[in-house]
Design a protein around this motif. Structure first.
Motif, PDB file in Angstrom:
ATOM      1  N   TYR A  93       0.780  -1.114   0.012  1.00  0.00           N
ATOM      2  CA  TYR A  93       0.079  -0.074   0.047  1.00  0.00           C
ATOM      3  C   TYR A  93       1.019   1.204  -0.078  1.00  0.00           C
ATOM      4  O   TYR A  93       0.648   2.147  -0.625  1.00  0.00           O
ATOM      5  CB  TYR A  93      -0.742   0.034   1.153  1.00  0.00           C
ATOM      6  CG  TYR A  93      -2.235  -0.704   0.973  1.00  0.00           C
ATOM      7  CD1 TYR A  93      -3.091  -0.412  -0.021  1.00  0.00           C
ATOM      8  CD2 TYR A  93      -2.477  -1.824   1.718  1.00  0.00           C
ATOM      9  CE1 TYR A  93      -4.220  -1.137  -0.191  1.00  0.00           C
ATOM     10  CE2 TYR A  93      -3.643  -2.461   1.859  1.00  0.00           C
ATOM     11  CZ  TYR A  93      -4.622  -2.243   0.474  1.00  0.00           C
ATOM     12  OH  TYR A  93      -5.785  -3.007   0.457  1.00  0.00           O
ATOM     13  N   ALA A  94       1.946   1.237   0.827  1.00  0.00           N
ATOM     14  CA  ALA A  94       2.977   2.475   0.811  1.00  0.00           C
ATOM     15  C   ALA A  94       3.454   2.378  -0.377  1.00  0.00           C
ATOM     16  O   ALA A  94       3.544   3.566  -1.155  1.00  0.00           O
ATOM     17  CB  ALA A  94       3.972   2.202   1.835  1.00  0.00           C
ATOM     18  N   ASP A 100       7.709   6.018  -0.817  1.00  0.00           N
ATOM     19  CA  ASP A 100       9.122   5.271  -0.839  1.00  0.00           C
ATOM     20  C   ASP A 100       9.727   5.353   0.563  1.00  0.00           C
ATOM     21  O   ASP A 100      10.456   4.518   1.223  1.00  0.00           O
ATOM     22  CB  ASP A 100      10.113   5.721  -1.866  1.00  0.00           C
ATOM     23  CG  ASP A 100       9.386   5.571  -3.298  1.00  0.00           C
ATOM     24  OD1 ASP A 100       8.746   4.431  -3.331  1.00  0.00           O
ATOM     25  OD2 ASP A 100       9.771   5.885  -4.299  1.00  0.00           O
ATOM     26  N   ASP A 101       9.472   6.556   1.314  1.00  0.00           N
ATOM     27  CA  ASP A 101      10.037   6.803   2.495  1.00  0.00           C
ATOM     28  C   ASP A 101       9.396   5.884   3.538  1.00  0.00           C
ATOM     29  O   ASP A 101      10.221   5.471   4.364  1.00  0.00           O
ATOM     30  CB  ASP A 101       9.973   8.352   2.980  1.00  0.00           C
ATOM     31  CG  ASP A 101       8.619   8.909   2.952  1.00  0.00           C
ATOM     32  OD1 ASP A 101       7.608   8.288   2.228  1.00  0.00           O
ATOM     33  OD2 ASP A 101       8.075   9.648   3.928  1.00  0.00           O
ATOM     34  N   ILE A 102       8.118   5.781   3.378  1.00  0.00           N
ATOM     35  CA  ILE A 102       7.394   4.626   4.373  1.00  0.00           C
ATOM     36  C   ILE A 102       7.935   3.179   4.124  1.00  0.00           C
ATOM     37  O   ILE A 102       8.212   2.537   5.103  1.00  0.00           O
ATOM     38  CB  ILE A 102       6.216   4.802   4.041  1.00  0.00           C
ATOM     39  CG1 ILE A 102       5.422   6.113   4.780  1.00  0.00           C
ATOM     40  CG2 ILE A 102       5.397   3.738   5.258  1.00  0.00           C
ATOM     41  CD1 ILE A 102       3.945   6.448   4.457  1.00  0.00           C
ATOM     42  N   ALA A 105      11.491   2.972   5.459  1.00  0.00           N
ATOM     43  CA  ALA A 105      11.249   3.020   7.077  1.00  0.00           C
ATOM     44  C   ALA A 105      10.666   1.709   7.734  1.00  0.00           C
ATOM     45  O   ALA A 105      11.381   1.130   8.644  1.00  0.00           O
ATOM     46  CB  ALA A 105      10.262   4.119   7.778  1.00  0.00           C
ATOM     47  N   MET A 106       9.793   1.059   6.842  1.00  0.00           N
ATOM     48  CA  MET A 106       9.254  -0.174   7.205  1.00  0.00           C
ATOM     49  C   MET A 106      10.539  -1.369   7.117  1.00  0.00           C
ATOM     50  O   MET A 106      10.572  -2.244   7.862  1.00  0.00           O
ATOM     51  CB  MET A 106       8.026  -0.557   6.444  1.00  0.00           C
ATOM     52  CG  MET A 106       6.734   0.034   6.724  1.00  0.00           C
ATOM     53  SD  MET A 106       5.467  -0.118   5.630  1.00  0.00           S
ATOM     54  CE  MET A 106       5.078  -1.877   6.465  1.00  0.00           C
ATOM     55  N   GLU A 107      11.238  -1.273   6.022  1.00  0.00           N
ATOM     56  CA  GLU A 107      12.076  -2.203   5.734  1.00  0.00           C
ATOM     57  C   GLU A 107      13.311  -2.018   6.574  1.00  0.00           C
ATOM     58  O   GLU A 107      13.830  -3.285   7.224  1.00  0.00           O
ATOM     59  CB  GLU A 107      12.803  -1.981   4.167  1.00  0.00           C
ATOM     60  CG  GLU A 107      11.765  -2.492   3.210  1.00  0.00           C
ATOM     61  CD  GLU A 107      12.315  -2.286   1.858  1.00  0.00           C
ATOM     62  OE1 GLU A 107      13.370  -1.483   1.516  1.00  0.00           O
ATOM     63  OE2 GLU A 107      11.372  -2.690   0.995  1.00  0.00           O
ATOM     64  N   ALA A 108      13.500  -0.627   7.243  1.00  0.00           N
ATOM     65  CA  ALA A 108      14.727  -0.737   8.041  1.00  0.00           C
ATOM     66  C   ALA A 108      14.413  -1.080   9.668  1.00  0.00           C
ATOM     67  O   ALA A 108      15.069  -1.392  10.490  1.00  0.00           O
ATOM     68  CB  ALA A 108      15.012   0.896   8.010  1.00  0.00           C
TER      69      ALA A 108
END
Length: 155
Positions: A93-94, A100-102, A105-108
């Motif tokens: 969804y993001a 892409d910033d979200i 952040a989710m991947e990090a």
């Protein structure tokens, strides 16, 4: 917020296909395609009218918000597979929303506690509230909901 182009979505479907064993990511991506681009993924006999219109960014954002609320319930309920599905779908969804910033952040964020840190990163990125209960605060920090949790989140 701008949604992705049809060609970008097709490329994303191809990119995630190998790692999307249960199709959770594609469950978000494919409905964002128009009928023409969705043809390889829909069953024979489905008409343009049945497929419907392309999901617009505002509707996609509302779907993401609703799914975020669903994901919070899965985290609080210690639902492992459902929580994993939630993280994958929220990531897409993001991505579809061009955030892409979200996604980064989710991947990090770490995954422990049913993906709570990742889901919190999604919520913060969209300005959504994180529950203020002690259990959810602890889980978002990667800690068990309580020290003596016997539902699976204690180490």
């Amino acid at each position: 917020m701008s949604a992705r182009t049809q060609d970008e979505i097709l490329a994303r479907v191809a990119e995630v296909a190998e790692m999307d064993l249960f199709g959770f990511r594609r469950q978000v991506l494919i409905p964002a395609l128009d009928f023409e681009h969705a043809q390889p993924f829909i069953r024979e006999g489905v008409t343009v009218a049945e497929w419907g219109e392309v999901i617009q960014a505002a509707e996609l954002l509302e779907m993401a918000r609703e799914y975020y609320a669903f994901a919070l319930g899965k985290i609080a309920g210690h639902r492992g597979i459902s929580a994993t599905r939630s993280v994958l779908k929220l990531t897409e969804y993001a991505w579809l929303l061009g955030q892409d910033d979200i996604v980064a952040a989710m991947e990090a964020a770490d995954y422990p506690q049913y993906g709570a840190p990742k889901v919190k990163a999604f919520g913060l990125g969209l300005g959504l509230e994180w529950p203020t209960t002690e259990a959810m605060t602890r889980m978002a920090a990667g800690e068990p909901c309580r020290l003596d949790c016997d539902e699976g989140c204690s180490s």
